[in-house]
Design a protein around this motif. Structure first.
Motif, PDB file in Angstrom:
ATOM      1  N   SER A 372       0.760  -1.389  -0.074  1.00 25.96           N
ATOM      2  CA  SER A 372      -0.002  -0.127  -0.183  1.00 25.96           C
ATOM      3  C   SER A 372       0.658   0.909  -0.268  1.00 25.96           C
ATOM      4  O   SER A 372       0.856   2.011  -0.697  1.00 25.96           O
ATOM      5  N   ILE A 373       2.013   1.136   0.652  1.00 20.80           N
ATOM      6  CA  ILE A 373       2.875   2.042   0.918  1.00 20.80           C
ATOM      7  C   ILE A 373       3.244   2.346  -0.574  1.00 20.80           C
ATOM      8  O   ILE A 373       3.958   4.149  -0.676  1.00 20.80           O
ATOM      9  N   LEU A 374       3.996   1.264  -1.057  1.00 19.40           N
ATOM     10  CA  LEU A 374       4.283   0.957  -2.312  1.00 19.40           C
ATOM     11  C   LEU A 374       3.819   1.513  -3.732  1.00 19.40           C
ATOM     12  O   LEU A 374       3.716   1.838  -5.006  1.00 19.40           O
ATOM     13  N   GLY A 375       1.750   1.663  -3.087  1.00 15.89           N
ATOM     14  CA  GLY A 375       1.677   2.296  -4.103  1.00 15.89           C
ATOM     15  C   GLY A 375       1.547   1.037  -4.710  1.00 15.89           C
ATOM     16  O   GLY A 375       0.652   1.175  -6.501  1.00 15.89           O
ATOM     17  N   GLU A 376       1.158  -0.553  -4.508  1.00 14.32           N
ATOM     18  CA  GLU A 376       1.801  -1.177  -5.843  1.00 14.32           C
ATOM     19  C   GLU A 376      -0.001  -1.536  -5.791  1.00 14.32           C
ATOM     20  O   GLU A 376      -0.259  -3.274  -6.779  1.00 14.32           O
ATOM     21  N   ILE A 377      -1.080  -1.333  -4.869  1.00 13.44           N
ATOM     22  CA  ILE A 377      -2.640  -2.258  -4.917  1.00 13.44           C
ATOM     23  C   ILE A 377      -3.175  -0.963  -4.585  1.00 13.44           C
ATOM     24  O   ILE A 377      -3.010  -0.077  -3.447  1.00 13.44           O
ATOM     25  N   ASP A 378      -4.339  -1.210  -4.307  1.00 15.44           N
ATOM     26  CA  ASP A 378      -5.737  -0.482  -4.627  1.00 15.44           C
ATOM     27  C   ASP A 378      -5.928  -0.442  -2.938  1.00 15.44           C
ATOM     28  O   ASP A 378      -5.595  -1.781  -2.233  1.00 15.44           O
ATOM     29  N   TYR A 379      -6.717   0.150  -2.115  1.00 19.38           N
ATOM     30  CA  TYR A 379      -7.095   0.052  -0.790  1.00 19.38           C
ATOM     31  C   TYR A 379      -7.994   1.612  -1.031  1.00 19.38           C
ATOM     32  O   TYR A 379      -7.679   2.433  -1.539  1.00 19.38           O
ATOM     33  N   GLU A 380      -8.331   1.197   0.700  1.00 19.54           N
ATOM     34  CA  GLU A 380      -9.651   2.064   0.172  1.00 19.54           C
ATOM     35  C   GLU A 380      -9.014   3.043   1.999  1.00 19.54           C
ATOM     36  O   GLU A 380      -8.367   2.373   3.041  1.00 19.54           O
ATOM     37  N   LEU A 458      19.876  -2.517  -4.392  1.00 14.06           N
ATOM     38  CA  LEU A 458      19.629  -1.040  -3.789  1.00 14.06           C
ATOM     39  C   LEU A 458      20.209  -0.067  -3.346  1.00 14.06           C
ATOM     40  O   LEU A 458      19.568   0.987  -2.977  1.00 14.06           O
ATOM     41  N   LEU A 459      21.578   0.153  -3.257  1.00  9.90           N
ATOM     42  CA  LEU A 459      22.788   1.081  -3.128  1.00  9.90           C
ATOM     43  C   LEU A 459      22.888   1.601  -4.288  1.00  9.90           C
ATOM     44  O   LEU A 459      23.434   2.386  -4.008  1.00  9.90           O
ATOM     45  N   LEU A 460      22.554   1.195  -5.484  1.00  8.29           N
ATOM     46  CA  LEU A 460      22.774   2.192  -6.662  1.00  8.29           C
ATOM     47  C   LEU A 460      22.635   3.656  -6.313  1.00  8.29           C
ATOM     48  O   LEU A 460      23.356   4.688  -7.230  1.00  8.29           O
ATOM     49  N   GLU A 461      20.912   4.109  -5.960  1.00  9.04           N
ATOM     50  CA  GLU A 461      20.844   4.783  -6.169  1.00  9.04           C
ATOM     51  C   GLU A 461      20.432   5.402  -5.025  1.00  9.04           C
ATOM     52  O   GLU A 461      19.925   4.923  -3.379  1.00  9.04           O
ATOM     53  N   PRO A 462      20.645   6.589  -4.286  1.00 11.76           N
ATOM     54  CA  PRO A 462      20.597   7.218  -2.593  1.00 11.76           C
ATOM     55  C   PRO A 462      19.289   7.145  -2.414  1.00 11.76           C
ATOM     56  O   PRO A 462      18.490   7.808  -3.084  1.00 11.76           O
ATOM     57  N   VAL A 463      18.143   6.791  -0.972  1.00 15.41           N
ATOM     58  CA  VAL A 463      17.048   7.240  -0.703  1.00 15.41           C
ATOM     59  C   VAL A 463      17.046   7.314   0.794  1.00 15.41           C
ATOM     60  O   VAL A 463      18.161   7.539   1.703  1.00 15.41           O
ATOM     61  N   ASN A 464      15.954   7.908   0.795  1.00 18.58           N
ATOM     62  CA  ASN A 464      15.856   8.386   2.442  1.00 18.58           C
ATOM     63  C   ASN A 464      15.073   7.264   2.919  1.00 18.58           C
ATOM     64  O   ASN A 464      14.627   7.513   4.490  1.00 18.58           O
ATOM     65  N   LEU A 465      14.122   6.247   2.064  1.00 15.97           N
ATOM     66  CA  LEU A 465      13.496   5.899   3.120  1.00 15.97           C
ATOM     67  C   LEU A 465      13.139   4.502   2.881  1.00 15.97           C
ATOM     68  O   LEU A 465      12.988   4.262   1.627  1.00 15.97           O
ATOM     69  N   LEU A 466      13.769   3.361   3.481  1.00 11.16           N
ATOM     70  CA  LEU A 466      14.656   2.480   3.639  1.00 11.16           C
ATOM     71  C   LEU A 466      13.135   0.737   3.761  1.00 11.16           C
ATOM     72  O   LEU A 466      12.969   1.036   4.706  1.00 11.16           O
ATOM     73  N   ILE A 467      13.004   0.287   2.704  1.00 11.48           N
ATOM     74  CA  ILE A 467      12.008  -0.468   3.462  1.00 11.48           C
ATOM     75  C   ILE A 467      12.008  -1.504   3.122  1.00 11.48           C
ATOM     76  O   ILE A 467      12.510  -2.041   1.787  1.00 11.48           O
ATOM     77  N   LEU A 468      12.710  -2.778   4.074  1.00  9.80           N
ATOM     78  CA  LEU A 468      13.101  -3.764   3.980  1.00  9.80           C
ATOM     79  C   LEU A 468      12.197  -5.192   4.599  1.00  9.80           C
ATOM     80  O   LEU A 468      12.443  -5.460   5.866  1.00  9.80           O
ATOM     81  N   ASP A 469      12.228  -6.157   4.211  1.00  9.07           N
ATOM     82  CA  ASP A 469      11.140  -6.790   4.340  1.00  9.07           C
ATOM     83  C   ASP A 469      11.739  -8.143   4.448  1.00  9.07           C
ATOM     84  O   ASP A 469      12.233  -9.062   3.608  1.00  9.07           O
ATOM     85  N   GLU A 470      12.253  -9.007   5.526  1.00 11.05           N
ATOM     86  CA  GLU A 470      13.291  -9.859   5.990  1.00 11.05           C
ATOM     87  C   GLU A 470      14.023  -9.719   4.754  1.00 11.05           C
ATOM     88  O   GLU A 470      14.434 -10.927   3.997  1.00 11.05           O
ATOM     89  N   PRO A 471      15.076  -8.723   5.369  1.00  9.02           N
ATOM     90  CA  PRO A 471      16.455  -8.992   4.283  1.00  9.02           C
ATOM     91  C   PRO A 471      17.947  -9.864   4.995  1.00  9.02           C
ATOM     92  O   PRO A 471      18.196  -9.791   4.106  1.00  9.02           O
TER      93      PRO A 471
END
Length: 545
Positions: A372-380, A458-471
């Motif tokens: 949902s946060i990534l915008g990959e699915i629909d939600y209410e 993952l590290l090739l571009e700078p990011v400021n919000l990391l979301i890690l699922d079972e890394p």
């Protein structure tokens, strides 16, 4: 008692281990340790009878039951939960079916005096003796009791195993093990892909209800909780410690210090004798002494110092650009799949720089919230991504999404941009891919190597919000420590899904619990959350058998 006697394994001219001897006693809880490639999984497969050694044997008393849970689960997608669990009794059912088939064959034959007829009679007699000696058991009732004890509901029994998450599939396999009532349980990375509550349940089961256990795991907290003995596989040999993992590390350091001292003393002894030989080898009166010392040195067994795996991940996240005050704001967010509600009216916000954990049983909505946060699915409802937020996402199956036909270098080179393309080899070197290794195909990489390669991307571009699922799945203990230190130093915002308590310890400042279609915010560390919920969780999941 199970005896491993002079086991040796060799392949392609390489000796994996040789002359390995040890005994597994009743109620031993053993951690099988060693660096990647040392032969741990091979050793476990040999004990399980899934692989043969070049030399040596594994012996145990008649009727000893050894249950093996491999790293990759064996549940089939064309079975129901009940059918899969009932496979625990497949050998009994096969015996019964074979007896029925032989008896039917006897009914149609008239060659009563033939050798073949007498052979069938003997087979029926042998099978009947074994079958009717078994305890009279209602197998369907036993399967039902085990599954319910493991948290399955009656309506789950007819569901296909393919509809369940990894944690619940693990429980199906454990139901099969439980029904076999094994003398030894062998577990290869059992905590991969299961949630924290399932890990807590598994710990309780292994400590309080299992007989002997041998486990391979990179989960430090898990192996410390369940083991009382550590067997290390190193340099083709084993070292056996009556200690859990943490204590074993201390004892291993002491052993290596003794080895270094003994090696240095031996080298001085060799040097002194070599000097004597060199000085007096032409002196007639010293001929016998020189010859004696030469023979002694030829027979001398050189002391070996335990190898240390000095390869190490070098990981630093690039500086994060400043985002808005609230990178993620969720308001009245609901998600359903058909008639099934995953979560309802969830509301929370995550501040810039916060490091938070999503916890809860598999299937309660952690990954759905991430999508949902990534915008990959629909939600209410509403999910707002803050100003100037750049998201880096590591999915639970990220490693499996790599193209198996590409090389390591090609995988990274395809996504590198600008000046970064000239640094690909250096970047790969920091992730322990060096020299000719970068030309390996992804298809031949281990789980840990694939995970490290996915992290490079993952590290090739700078990011400021990391979301890690079972890394941390498939990462060794050293690599997990490096990743943890890098995440501590990361100056952006972190959302972390992990079942590894040791990894989460000191890293997560806030916990979002996914439970009963709700998202509950806890203003406490993961350690405080688990301590408060541990007893309750274990009681809820305890077996009633």
């Amino acid at each position: 008692m199970i005896t491993v006697d002079n086991i040796a394994v060799e392949f392609s001219g390489t000796t994996l281990f040789k002359d390995v001897n040890f005994v597994i006693n009743e109620n031993d809880k053993i951690a099988l340790m060693g660096k990647n490639g040392a032969g741990k999984s091979t050793m476990m497969k040999i004990i399980a009878g899934r692989q043969s050694a070049n030399r040596g044997k594994v012996s145990c008393p008649k009727d000893t039951v050894i249950a093996y849970l491999p790293q990759h689960l064996l549940t089939e997608d064309n079975c129901t939960v009940f059918e899969e669990a009932a496979k625990a009794f497949s050998h009994i059912f096969e015996m019964r079916d074979e007896m029925d088939a032989l008896n039917k064959a006897l009914e149609t034959r008239t060659d009563y005096e033939s050798d073949e007829y007498m052979s069938i009679i003997e087979k029926v007699a042998d099978l009947g003796e074994k079958y009717y000696a078994l305890e009279d058991v209602n197998y369907d009732s036993e399967v039902e009791k085990a599954l319910k004890g493991l948290g399955f509901k009656q309506e789950d029994f007819t569901r296909q195993t393919s509809t369940f998450s990894g944690g619940w599939r693990m429980r199906i396999e454990l139901a099969k093990i439980l029904l076999q009532k094994p003398d030894l349980i062998l577990l290869d990375e059992p905590t991969n892909h299961i949630d924290i509550e399932s890990v807590l349940w598994l710990e309780d089961f292994l400590v309080n209800k299992a007989n002997a256990v041998m486990v391979i795991s990179h989960d430090r907290a898990f192996i410390d909780s369940i083991t009382n003995r550590t067997i290390e596989v190193t340099m083709g040999r084993i070292f056996d410690y009556k200690a859990n993992y943490t204590h074993y590390l201390q004892l291993r350091e002491e052993r290596r210090a003794h080895q270094i001292k003994a090696y240095q003393e031996q080298q001085k002894f060799i040097a002194d004798n070599m000097a004597f030989i060199e000085r007096f080898k032409g002196t007639y009166s010293k001929t016998n002494q020189v010859s004696s010392r030469e023979r002694m040195l030829e027979k001398l067994e050189i002391i070996e110092i335990d190898e240390i795996d000095n390869s190490a991940l070098k990981l630093t996240f690039p500086p994060a650009q400043r985002s808005g005050d609230y990178p993620v704001i969720v308001e009245e967010l609901s998600k359903k799949y058909g008639d099934k509600t995953i979560f309802n009216a969830a509301s929370f916000s995550i501040s810039r720089g916060e490091k938070v954990s999503f916890v809860g049983r598999n299937g309660e909505g952690k990954s759905t919230m991430i999508k949902s946060i990534l915008g990959e699915i629909d939600y209410e409802g509403s999910c707002t991504i803050g100003h100037n937020v750049q998201i880096g996402y590591f999915a639970q199956n990220q490693a499996s999404l790599l193209d198996p036909d590409l090389t390591i270098f090609q995988t990274v080179d395809m996504v590198a941009k600008g000046d970064m393309r000239t640094q690909v080899k250096n970047i790969l070197g920091r992730f322990m891919f060096k020299g000719d290794e970068i030309d390996k195909k992804v298809s031949v990489l281990s789980g840990g190597e694939k995970t490290r390669l996915a992290m490079v991307k993952l590290l090739l571009e700078p990011v400021n919000l990391l979301i890690l699922d079972e890394p941390t799945n498939h990462l060794d203990l050293k690599s997990k420590d490096v990743l943890k230190d890098a995440l501590k130093a990361f100056d952006g915002t972190l959302i972390l899904v992990s079942h590894d308590r040791d990894f989460l310890q000191g890293l997560s400042q806030k916990v979002f619990e996914f439970k009963d279609q709700r998202v509950i915010e806890h203003f406490e560390t993961i350690d405080a959350f688990l301590e408060r919920n541990r007893i309750k969780s274990i009681k809820e999941m305890d077996l009633k058998l």
